[in-house]
Design a protein around this motif. Structure first.
Motif: not given
Length: 171
Positions: A87-105, A111-115
């Motif tokens: 993927a380009a620098d500013d693009e991602w595959y959905v499969g790469d995002l699912v499971g990432l930890k979500a944090v505040s600023a 939480g965790t990215v579910a979908a």
């Protein structure tokens, strides 16, 4: 495995099918070589595609009758993740995002990215909250997700004020 599309209804009498393609250019679904069904038990080879104003129409290798085409209806089409280009620098595959930890600023756990969903009006990120309760559903924009760090396994999520207010019981 990464979902690239889904076979829909039969098209005509000679075994063609409609395909819902999730690739950037709909006809590119045929460029990834053999695809697999969800269970990984069946290989589907797209011999050719044509894009019409209403649908992507595909000829599947070995499918020559309407009945055979109808049997493929609702078959999801997957490819191995390593078959996809980087993927380009500013693009991602959905499969790469699912499971990432979500944090505040500020770095606090949310939480965790579910979908990642798309119901037609743009991408929506779903985050299962760390403390439980209903998932956060937030428009996936540069404002709400200003930073994604795949290597660190996290992204920054800035929910709109309306969501933050409802979390505090104010809304």
């Amino acid at each position: 495995m990464v979902l690239l599309g889904e076979i829909g209804a039969a098209q005509g009498l000679k075994g063609e099918v409609r395909v819902r393609s999730y690739t950037e250019e709909p006809a590119d679904i045929a460029a990834y070589g053999p695809l697999r069904n969800e269970a990984g038990t069946k290989t589907i080879e797209i011999e050719r595609v044509r894009v019409t104003p209403k649908a992507v129409i595909a000829r599947i290798k070995g499918v020559t009758t309407r009945e055979a085409a109808e049997a493929l209806n609702h078959t999801k089409l997957y490819v191995a993740r390593d078959a996809l280009p980087e993927a380009a620098d500013d693009e991602w595959y959905v499969g790469d995002l699912v499971g990432l930890k979500a944090v505040s600023a500020e770095g606090g756990p949310l939480g965790t990215v579910a979908a990642i969903h798309n119901f037609g009006a743009g991408d929506i990120i779903e985050v299962e909250r760390t403390e439980g309760g209903p998932s956060l559903l937030v428009a996936f924009t540069d404002d709400t997700v200003p930073k994604i760090d795949i290597a660190a396994g996290r992204l920054v999520l800035v929910p709109p004020e309306e969501i933050e207010a409802s979390d505090d019981g104010d809304a």
